[in-house]
Design a protein around this motif. Structure first.
Motif, PDB file in Angstrom:
ATOM      1  N   VAL A  79       0.837  -1.196   0.000  1.00  0.00           N
ATOM      2  CA  VAL A  79       0.000   0.000   0.000  1.00  0.00           C
ATOM      3  C   VAL A  79       0.877   1.253   0.000  1.00  0.00           C
ATOM      4  O   VAL A  79       0.794   2.089  -0.895  1.00  0.00           O
ATOM      5  CB  VAL A  79      -0.945   0.022   1.218  1.00  0.00           C
ATOM      6  CG1 VAL A  79      -1.742   1.315   1.259  1.00  0.00           C
ATOM      7  CG2 VAL A  79      -1.882  -1.188   1.195  1.00  0.00           C
ATOM      8  N   ALA A  80       1.705   1.388   1.012  1.00  0.00           N
ATOM      9  CA  ALA A  80       2.575   2.558   1.131  1.00  0.00           C
ATOM     10  C   ALA A  80       3.618   2.293   2.195  1.00  0.00           C
ATOM     11  O   ALA A  80       3.395   1.496   3.108  1.00  0.00           O
ATOM     12  CB  ALA A  80       1.761   3.803   1.498  1.00  0.00           C
ATOM     13  N   ASP A  81       4.774   2.975   2.067  1.00  0.00           N
ATOM     14  CA  ASP A  81       5.732   2.935   3.159  1.00  0.00           C
ATOM     15  C   ASP A  81       6.485   4.246   3.235  1.00  0.00           C
ATOM     16  O   ASP A  81       6.355   5.112   2.355  1.00  0.00           O
ATOM     17  CB  ASP A  81       6.657   1.717   3.085  1.00  0.00           C
ATOM     18  CG  ASP A  81       7.655   1.751   1.948  1.00  0.00           C
ATOM     19  OD1 ASP A  81       8.301   0.720   1.706  1.00  0.00           O
ATOM     20  OD2 ASP A  81       7.796   2.808   1.289  1.00  0.00           O
ATOM     21  N   ILE A  82       7.226   4.391   4.335  1.00  0.00           N
ATOM     22  CA  ILE A  82       7.912   5.654   4.591  1.00  0.00           C
ATOM     23  C   ILE A  82       9.201   5.373   5.342  1.00  0.00           C
ATOM     24  O   ILE A  82       9.255   4.513   6.221  1.00  0.00           O
ATOM     25  CB  ILE A  82       6.979   6.613   5.372  1.00  0.00           C
ATOM     26  CG1 ILE A  82       7.595   7.996   5.515  1.00  0.00           C
ATOM     27  CG2 ILE A  82       6.601   6.026   6.740  1.00  0.00           C
ATOM     28  CD1 ILE A  82       6.596   9.044   6.027  1.00  0.00           C
ATOM     29  N   THR A  83      10.251   6.108   4.989  1.00  0.00           N
ATOM     30  CA  THR A  83      11.524   5.949   5.674  1.00  0.00           C
ATOM     31  C   THR A  83      11.573   6.834   6.913  1.00  0.00           C
ATOM     32  O   THR A  83      10.717   7.708   7.104  1.00  0.00           O
ATOM     33  CB  THR A  83      12.684   6.327   4.746  1.00  0.00           C
ATOM     34  OG1 THR A  83      12.587   7.733   4.454  1.00  0.00           O
ATOM     35  CG2 THR A  83      12.630   5.536   3.440  1.00  0.00           C
ATOM     36  N   SER A  84      12.605   6.654   7.707  1.00  0.00           N
ATOM     37  CA  SER A  84      12.755   7.469   8.907  1.00  0.00           C
ATOM     38  C   SER A  84      13.024   8.928   8.552  1.00  0.00           C
ATOM     39  O   SER A  84      12.804   9.822   9.375  1.00  0.00           O
ATOM     40  CB  SER A  84      13.868   6.924   9.797  1.00  0.00           C
ATOM     41  OG  SER A  84      15.064   6.777   9.057  1.00  0.00           O
ATOM     42  N   SER A  85      13.469   9.187   7.341  1.00  0.00           N
ATOM     43  CA  SER A  85      13.698  10.570   6.900  1.00  0.00           C
ATOM     44  C   SER A  85      12.458  11.185   6.274  1.00  0.00           C
ATOM     45  O   SER A  85      12.483  12.356   5.877  1.00  0.00           O
ATOM     46  CB  SER A  85      14.848  10.615   5.897  1.00  0.00           C
ATOM     47  OG  SER A  85      14.541   9.853   4.752  1.00  0.00           O
ATOM     48  N   GLY A  86      11.389  10.396   6.164  1.00  0.00           N
ATOM     49  CA  GLY A  86      10.127  10.937   5.680  1.00  0.00           C
ATOM     50  C   GLY A  86       9.831  10.718   4.211  1.00  0.00           C
ATOM     51  O   GLY A  86       8.845  11.236   3.681  1.00  0.00           O
ATOM     52  N   ARG A  87      10.659   9.942   3.547  1.00  0.00           N
ATOM     53  CA  ARG A  87      10.417   9.660   2.134  1.00  0.00           C
ATOM     54  C   ARG A  87       9.337   8.589   2.009  1.00  0.00           C
ATOM     55  O   ARG A  87       9.496   7.485   2.521  1.00  0.00           O
ATOM     56  CB  ARG A  87      11.682   9.202   1.441  1.00  0.00           C
ATOM     57  CG  ARG A  87      11.494   8.946  -0.041  1.00  0.00           C
ATOM     58  CD  ARG A  87      12.778   8.516  -0.697  1.00  0.00           C
ATOM     59  NE  ARG A  87      12.586   8.221  -2.116  1.00  0.00           N
ATOM     60  CZ  ARG A  87      13.528   7.738  -2.913  1.00  0.00           C
ATOM     61  NH1 ARG A  87      14.729   7.505  -2.438  1.00  0.00           N
ATOM     62  NH2 ARG A  87      13.272   7.499  -4.168  1.00  0.00           N
ATOM     63  N   ALA A  88       8.251   8.929   1.314  1.00  0.00           N
ATOM     64  CA  ALA A  88       7.100   8.028   1.201  1.00  0.00           C
ATOM     65  C   ALA A  88       6.950   7.502  -0.214  1.00  0.00           C
ATOM     66  O   ALA A  88       7.243   8.194  -1.190  1.00  0.00           O
ATOM     67  CB  ALA A  88       5.828   8.754   1.609  1.00  0.00           C
ATOM     68  N   VAL A  89       6.456   6.273  -0.295  1.00  0.00           N
ATOM     69  CA  VAL A  89       6.154   5.634  -1.577  1.00  0.00           C
ATOM     70  C   VAL A  89       4.748   5.078  -1.485  1.00  0.00           C
ATOM     71  O   VAL A  89       4.372   4.492  -0.462  1.00  0.00           O
ATOM     72  CB  VAL A  89       7.157   4.502  -1.884  1.00  0.00           C
ATOM     73  CG1 VAL A  89       6.783   3.807  -3.191  1.00  0.00           C
ATOM     74  CG2 VAL A  89       8.576   5.045  -1.966  1.00  0.00           C
ATOM     75  N   TYR A  90       3.981   5.245  -2.556  1.00  0.00           N
ATOM     76  CA  TYR A  90       2.594   4.788  -2.576  1.00  0.00           C
ATOM     77  C   TYR A  90       2.350   3.866  -3.759  1.00  0.00           C
ATOM     78  O   TYR A  90       2.945   4.033  -4.826  1.00  0.00           O
ATOM     79  CB  TYR A  90       1.632   5.975  -2.696  1.00  0.00           C
ATOM     80  CG  TYR A  90       1.645   6.921  -1.528  1.00  0.00           C
ATOM     81  CD1 TYR A  90       2.483   8.033  -1.517  1.00  0.00           C
ATOM     82  CD2 TYR A  90       0.804   6.714  -0.442  1.00  0.00           C
ATOM     83  CE1 TYR A  90       2.489   8.916  -0.449  1.00  0.00           C
ATOM     84  CE2 TYR A  90       0.794   7.586   0.635  1.00  0.00           C
ATOM     85  CZ  TYR A  90       1.640   8.684   0.621  1.00  0.00           C
ATOM     86  OH  TYR A  90       1.633   9.554   1.696  1.00  0.00           O
ATOM     87  N   SER A  91       1.425   2.941  -3.568  1.00  0.00           N
ATOM     88  CA  SER A  91       0.953   2.171  -4.708  1.00  0.00           C
ATOM     89  C   SER A  91       0.035   3.066  -5.531  1.00  0.00           C
ATOM     90  O   SER A  91      -0.549   4.027  -5.027  1.00  0.00           O
ATOM     91  CB  SER A  91       0.189   0.939  -4.229  1.00  0.00           C
ATOM     92  OG  SER A  91      -0.958   1.332  -3.518  1.00  0.00           O
ATOM     93  N   ASP A  92      -0.097   2.748  -6.801  1.00  0.00           N
ATOM     94  CA  ASP A  92      -0.894   3.597  -7.690  1.00  0.00           C
ATOM     95  C   ASP A  92      -2.357   3.667  -7.256  1.00  0.00           C
ATOM     96  O   ASP A  92      -3.010   4.707  -7.430  1.00  0.00           O
ATOM     97  CB  ASP A  92      -0.799   3.074  -9.126  1.00  0.00           C
ATOM     98  CG  ASP A  92       0.546   3.370  -9.751  1.00  0.00           C
ATOM     99  OD1 ASP A  92       0.877   2.704 -10.760  1.00  0.00           O
ATOM    100  OD2 ASP A  92       1.256   4.241  -9.235  1.00  0.00           O
ATOM    101  N   PHE A  93      -2.873   2.586  -6.697  1.00  0.00           N
ATOM    102  CA  PHE A  93      -4.303   2.571  -6.407  1.00  0.00           C
ATOM    103  C   PHE A  93      -4.689   3.366  -5.167  1.00  0.00           C
ATOM    104  O   PHE A  93      -5.871   3.517  -4.874  1.00  0.00           O
ATOM    105  CB  PHE A  93      -4.833   1.133  -6.328  1.00  0.00           C
ATOM    106  CG  PHE A  93      -4.122   0.250  -5.340  1.00  0.00           C
ATOM    107  CD1 PHE A  93      -3.207  -0.689  -5.775  1.00  0.00           C
ATOM    108  CD2 PHE A  93      -4.372   0.351  -3.988  1.00  0.00           C
ATOM    109  CE1 PHE A  93      -2.546  -1.512  -4.876  1.00  0.00           C
ATOM    110  CE2 PHE A  93      -3.724  -0.464  -3.080  1.00  0.00           C
ATOM    111  CZ  PHE A  93      -2.799  -1.394  -3.524  1.00  0.00           C
ATOM    112  N   VAL A  94      -3.715   3.898  -4.427  1.00  0.00           N
ATOM    113  CA  VAL A  94      -4.062   4.730  -3.275  1.00  0.00           C
ATOM    114  C   VAL A  94      -3.557   6.164  -3.396  1.00  0.00           C
ATOM    115  O   VAL A  94      -3.865   7.000  -2.538  1.00  0.00           O
ATOM    116  CB  VAL A  94      -3.555   4.124  -1.954  1.00  0.00           C
ATOM    117  CG1 VAL A  94      -4.140   2.741  -1.748  1.00  0.00           C
ATOM    118  CG2 VAL A  94      -2.047   4.124  -1.886  1.00  0.00           C
ATOM    119  N   LYS A  95      -2.806   6.444  -4.448  1.00  0.00           N
ATOM    120  CA  LYS A  95      -2.284   7.802  -4.610  1.00  0.00           C
ATOM    121  C   LYS A  95      -3.426   8.810  -4.665  1.00  0.00           C
ATOM    122  O   LYS A  95      -4.406   8.626  -5.371  1.00  0.00           O
ATOM    123  CB  LYS A  95      -1.455   7.890  -5.894  1.00  0.00           C
ATOM    124  CG  LYS A  95      -0.056   7.329  -5.758  1.00  0.00           C
ATOM    125  CD  LYS A  95       0.724   7.487  -7.058  1.00  0.00           C
ATOM    126  CE  LYS A  95       2.121   6.913  -6.928  1.00  0.00           C
ATOM    127  NZ  LYS A  95       2.865   6.991  -8.203  1.00  0.00           N
TER     128      LYS A  95
END
Length: 114
Positions: free
Chosen positions: A46-62
Motif C-alpha cells: 500500500v505505502a511505506d515511509i523511511t525514517s527521513s520521511g520519504r514516502a512511496v505509494y501504490s498507484d491505487f491509493v495515490k
C-alpha cells in the motif's frame, strides 16, 4: 523483544475516512509501511515511509491515502480518505531495520460497505 501493533481498523461507508496506526518497539526501524490482503487475494503493498520521511505509494491509493510517521514514537500512520469497497482488507504493518530484518503486525480489519 520486538512488537508491532496495528490499530484503527473498522467498518465505514464508501466515501468515508479512517486512520490506521502502527506502533513498533524493540528495534530502530528505518522503513515502516502498510500492506493489505483481501479475501482470496495476495498481500499487496500500500505505502511505506523511511525514517527521513520519504514516502512511496501504490498507484491505487495515490491521492486518497497519506502515510506519515512519528519517529519519536516509532509509530506510522495511514490516513485513508474516499474509501471504496475495494479497499476492504486486513491491513498489515511492516517494519524493517537497517540490517534487513522485517517484522509484521497481526493486522487490522478495514471494511468499507454501505
Amino acid at each position: 523483544q520486538v512488537q508491532v501493533v496495528e490499530s484503527g481498523g473498522g467498518l465505514v461507508q464508501p466515501g468515508e475516512s479512517l486512520k490506521l496506526a502502527c506502533a513498533a518497539s524493540g528495534r530502530v526501524f528505518v522503513r515502516m509501511g502498510w500492506y493489505r490482503q483481501a479475501p482470496g487475494k495476495q498481500r499487496e503493498f500500500v505505502a511505506d515511509i523511511t525514517s527521513s520521511g520519504r514516502a512511496v505509494y501504490s498507484d491505487f491509493v495515490k491521492g486518497r491515502f497519506t502515510i506519515s510517521r512519528d519517529n519519536d514514537k516509532n509509530t506510522v500512520y495511514l490516513q485513508m480518505t474516499r474509501l471504496k469497497p475495494g479497499d476492504t482488507a486486513v491491513y498489515y504493518c511492516k517494519s524493517a531495520t537497517s540490517l534487513g530484518s522485517v517484522y509484521w503486525g497481526q493486522g487490522t480489519q478495514v471494511t468499507v460497505s454501505s
